[in-house]
Design an enzyme around this catalytic site. Structure first.
Site, short mmCIF file in Angstrom:
data_model
loop_
_atom_site.label_atom_id
_atom_site.label_comp_id
_atom_site.label_asym_id
_atom_site.label_seq_id
_atom_site.Cartn_x
_atom_site.Cartn_y
_atom_site.Cartn_z
N THR A 41 0.83 -1.21 0.00
CA THR A 41 0.00 0.00 0.00
C THR A 41 0.86 1.25 0.00
OG1 THR A 41 -0.05 0.04 2.43
CG2 THR A 41 -1.83 -1.14 1.33
N VAL A 72 -9.12 4.71 3.84
CA VAL A 72 -9.68 3.49 3.26
C VAL A 72 -8.75 3.01 2.15
CG1 VAL A 72 -11.63 2.46 2.03
CG2 VAL A 72 -12.05 4.21 3.78
N THR A 74 -7.24 -0.84 2.58
CA THR A 74 -7.21 -2.31 2.69
C THR A 74 -8.54 -2.88 3.16
OG1 THR A 74 -6.36 -2.17 4.95
CG2 THR A 74 -4.74 -2.32 3.18
N LYS A 144 -5.88 -14.53 13.61
CA LYS A 144 -6.96 -15.50 13.77
C LYS A 144 -6.76 -16.69 12.83
CE LYS A 144 -11.95 -16.10 13.12
NZ LYS A 144 -13.26 -15.45 12.94
N ARG A 227 16.40 -12.70 37.94
CA ARG A 227 16.88 -13.94 38.56
C ARG A 227 15.84 -14.53 39.51
NH1 ARG A 227 22.19 -13.56 41.65
NH2 ARG A 227 21.39 -11.52 42.24
N HIS A 287 15.50 -0.99 51.75
CA HIS A 287 14.22 -1.68 51.89
C HIS A 287 13.04 -0.72 51.70
CE1 HIS A 287 16.25 -5.33 52.98
NE2 HIS A 287 16.87 -4.73 53.97
N GLY A 321 25.00 -1.01 51.86
CA GLY A 321 24.21 -1.89 51.01
C GLY A 321 22.94 -1.25 50.49
N ARG A 455 2.39 6.25 66.18
CA ARG A 455 3.22 7.44 65.95
C ARG A 455 4.22 7.66 67.07
NH1 ARG A 455 2.85 10.42 61.74
NH2 ARG A 455 1.06 9.15 61.17
N ASP A 511 1.31 12.73 73.22
CA ASP A 511 2.44 11.93 73.68
C ASP A 511 3.56 11.82 72.65
OD1 ASP A 511 0.86 10.41 72.01
OD2 ASP A 511 0.65 8.71 73.38
#
Length: 557
Positions: A41, A72, A74, A144, A227, A287, A321, A455, A511
Site C-alpha cells: 500500500t 480506506v 485495505t 486469527k 533472577r 528496603h 548496602g 506514631r 504523647d
C-alpha cells in the site's frame, strides 16, 4: 466441513503495509529472492519499488483507489478474504476460486504511532488521526487465521521471515507464536487508544473531581526475566509500559551486574524521594525506606556531592548496602565518596565520565542513567486480590505543600531558615512509610522513624537515630572494614537538639509530640485535624516551640 492440518505453509504471496519502515528494503529484497509476490500500500509500496523489487498496489487488487486521505485502502473483501480463508477447509478454498481471490500466506503490518503522537503533546485531531483502523483489522485477521497465514508485526523478526520464506515457510508452532505476538500488539494498541480517549473526560463537568472511567488498562511488554523476586523461591520479570512516562524500567545500565527485583523497588523509591526536590538532592534508600535525604547547601562547590554527603550522614549504618538516587548528574567528587561505601545501585539523570570510571572499579555496583524525560504516572495502581486500586499520585505541589498555605498553630512565626528546614522536612517525610516522623537540620534529614504501627514509636525511632550517629558509624566501620564513608572517629551527638520535625499525619495525642519536644526540636510541621489538636497545641506552646498545620497529609503505605 473437515479440516486438513497444515504444518509448514509455503510463502508465495505477501501483503505488506507498515508505518515503521525499518528494514523494509531488506525484507522486500529477501522475499523477492525467495520467489514471493508482494502486494503493498501507498508509501510502503513506493519504498519497495524504489528498492528495485516488483510490487503490486492494493488498489490494483481491489479495483478501488485509496480514499479519504488513506483512511480506506485495505478494508475490502478481496483483501480480507485472501487473509481470512482457512485453507484447511475445502469449502473456503472453493469459495476463493469462485471469487477469483488469491490467498495471502504472509501479512507484514505495523501500526500508526499512536503512543508516540500522544507523548509528543500533539493536539486531539492529530492524535485521533493516528488511530489505525485497517492495520489492526489485517493483523487480527491474519492472527486469527494462523493455521494458514503467518503474521509479523515486529521489524526485528524480518531476518527470520526471510529465512522461513527460503526454507518453505513457517511451521505451525512458529505461526502460533507470531499470532500470539500479533494479538498482544493490537491489544496494547487498543488499550492505549482506550486509555487516551477515557482520559479526555476525567473532569468533564469541571468540578475538579475525577470522573473515573469505566475502563482502565495497562499494556505491558516483557523487558527481561529477573533472577528471582523478593526471595529466591519467587520467579519474577520486568515489564515495561511504552505508553507511560519513561522511568526506571527504561533506564540505561552503564555498569554492574543485572538488576534484581528488590533493586528495582528500592531504586524507584529513591527516585521518588530525590525528585521531589527542585534543588540538587540525594536520597539513600534501604528496603524502600529512606535512611538519608538531603538537598545541597546553597554555597556548595559541588552541589550533588554535598547533598550526598549530607544524606549519607543521616544514617551511615543503614546506608551500607543501600540504593542511592541523585536528581542531578553524578560528579567525580560524589563518585569518590560513594566508592568507599558498599552500595547496590546508583541512579541519576547522568554520570560524568570520570564518575563512571571511578565507580566501575567496583565490580558489583549498578550504575543506571535515567532516560530523557523521566517522569511518573499521574495515577498509581496497587494490586489487591481480585482487582486493582487506583489513585491519583500524591504530588508535592498539593495545597498543603505550599508554606504560604500553612497555619501557625503554636509559638512564633518561624524565621526564614527554620521555615526552609520545615519545608524540606515536610517534603522529605513523603518518602518514608507511614507512620513517618522525620527530623531535619540545614536541608538534611538527621533522624527518620518510619513504618511503625503507632506514631509514638516512630517519634522514638526518629530521635534515637538522630542521637546515635557515633554508635551507627562505629558499627558500620566494623562491618565494612572501615569503608563506611563516615568521618573517622565520629562521636555521638544530640542531633535532635535544634532540629525541626515533620509528621506525615496528625498527632492523635500529645504523647508523640512530647517525645520530640523532650528531644529538643525547635519547630514542628504536621497536618493537624485531630480531635485532640488543642492538647497537642498546648504541649507545643508549653515548650515554647513553633508548630505549623499544613491541612494536608502524606500517608505512604
Amino acid at each position: 466441513m473437515t479440516s486438513v492440518p497444515l504444518n509448514r505453509v509455503p510463502i508465495r504471496r505477501a501483503l505488506i503495509s507498515v508505518y515503521d519502515k525499518t528494514g523494509l528494503e531488506e525484507l522486500a529484497i529477501g522475499l523477492h529472492a525467495a520467489g514471493v509476490a508482494i502486494v503493498s500500500t501507498g508509501s510502503t509500496a513506493a519504498k519497495i519499488a524504489a528498492a528495485g523489487v516488483p510490487v503490486t498496489e492494493v488498489s490494483e487488487v481491489t479495483g478501488f483507489p485509496e480514499a479519504l486521505d488513506g483512511r480506506v485502502k485495505t478494508l475490502h473483501p478481496l483483501v480480507h478474504a485472501g487473509i481470512l480463508a482457512d485453507r484447511r477447509l475445502p469449502d473456503h478454498v472453493r469459495q476463493l476460486e469462485e471469487m477469483n481471490v488469491e490467498p495471502f500466506d504472509l501479512v507484514v503490518v505495523n501500526l500508526y504511532p499512536f503512543v508516540d503522537t500522544v507523548n509528543s503533546g500533539a493536539g486531539q485531531d492529530a492524535v485521533v488521526e493516528q488511530i489505525d483502523i485497517g492495520g489492526p483489522s489485517m493483523v487480527r485477521a491474519a492472527a486469527k487465521n494462523h493455521p494458514s497465514v503467518a503474521v509479523v508485526v515486529d521489524p526485528a523478526r524480518y531476518t527470520e521471515v526471510i529465512a522461513a520464506a527460503s526454507a518453505g515457510g513457517f511451521e505451525l508452532v512458529a505461526r502460533q507464536r507470531l499470532a500470539a505476538a500479533a494479538f498482544a500488539h493490537t491489544a496494547a494498541y487498543d488499550n492505549a487508544v482506550a486509555a487516551w480517549t477515557s482520559a479526555q473526560f476525567l473532569d468533564s463537568d469541571g468540578d475538579g473531581l475525577i470522573d473515573w472511567p469505566a475502563y482502565a488498562g495497562y499494556s505491558l511488554e516483557r523487558s527481561e526475566v529477573l533472577r528471582y523476586g523478593e526471595n529466591p523461591h519467587q520467579q519474577a520479570a520486568l515489564y515495561v509500559d511504552k505508553g507511560a512516562p519513561a522511568g526506571i524500567a527504561q533506564a540505561d545500565q552503564l555498569h554492574g551486574k543485572a538488576m534484581s527485583y528488590n533493586n528495582f523497588v528500592d531504586a524507584d523509591a529513591a527516585l521518588r524521594a530525590a525528585f521531589d526536590f527542585d534543588e540538587p538532592a540525594v536520597a539513600v534508600i534501604k528496603h524502600a525506606n529512606p535512611c538519608g535525604v538531603a538537598v545541597a547547601s546553597p554555597d556548595a562547590v559541588d552541589p550533588i556531592a554535598d547533598a550526598h554527603a549530607k544524606a549519607h550522614a543521616c544514617d551511615p549504618l543503614s546506608a551500607f548496602g543501600g540504593v542511592i538516587a541523585a536528581n542531578r548528574t553524578v560528579t567525580a567528587a560524589m563518585a569518590r565518596t560513594v566508592a568507599g561505601i558498599f552500595t547496590e545501585v546508583v541512579i541519576a539523570p547522568d554520570f560524568e565520565p570520570e564518575a563512571v570510571e571511578i565507580l566501575s572499579k567496583k565490580k558489583n555496583i549498578r550504575l543506571l542513567a535515567l532516560p530523557e524525560g523521566y517522569g511518573r504516572y499521574p495515577a498509581e495502581v496497587r494490586q489487591v486480590s481480585g482487582g486493582m486500586l487506583v489513585q491519583m499520585a500524591d504530588k508535592v505541589d498539593a495545597y498543603g505543600d505550599n508554606t504560604a498555605n500553612w497555619t501557625l498553630a503554636a509559638g512564633e512565626a518561624a524565621d526564614a531558615g527554620t521555615l526552609a528546614d520545615l519545608a524540606f522536612a515536610w517534603t522529605a517525610v513523603r518518602a518514608a512509610k507511614s507512620n513517618a516522623i522525620l527530623l531535619a537540620n540545614n536541608g538534611a534529614a538527621v533522624g527518620i522513624g518510619m513504618g511503625q504501627v503507632n506514631r509514638v514509636d516512630s517519634c522514638k525511632l526518629a530521635v534515637e537515630r538522630a542521637n546515635t550517629l557515633g554508635v551507627a558509624v562505629e558499627s558500620d566501620v566494623d562491618a565494612a572494614g572501615g569503608a563506611s564513608g563516615a568521618p573517622e572517629g565520629a562521636v555521638s551527638v544530640q542531633r535532635s537538639i535544634g532540629a525541626v520535625a515533620s509528621s506525615d499525619a496528625f498527632f492523635p495525642f500529645a504523647d508523640g509530640l512530647q517525645i520530640l519536644l523532650d528531644a529538643g526540636v525547635r519547630a514542628v510541621v504536621q497536618p493537624g485535624g485531630s480531635v485532640r489538636d488543642d492538647e497537642v497545641i498546648a504541649a507545643a506552646n508549653a515548650a515554647g516551640i513553633t508548630m505549623y498545620f499544613t491541612g494536608a497529609r502524606h500517608f505512604f503505605h
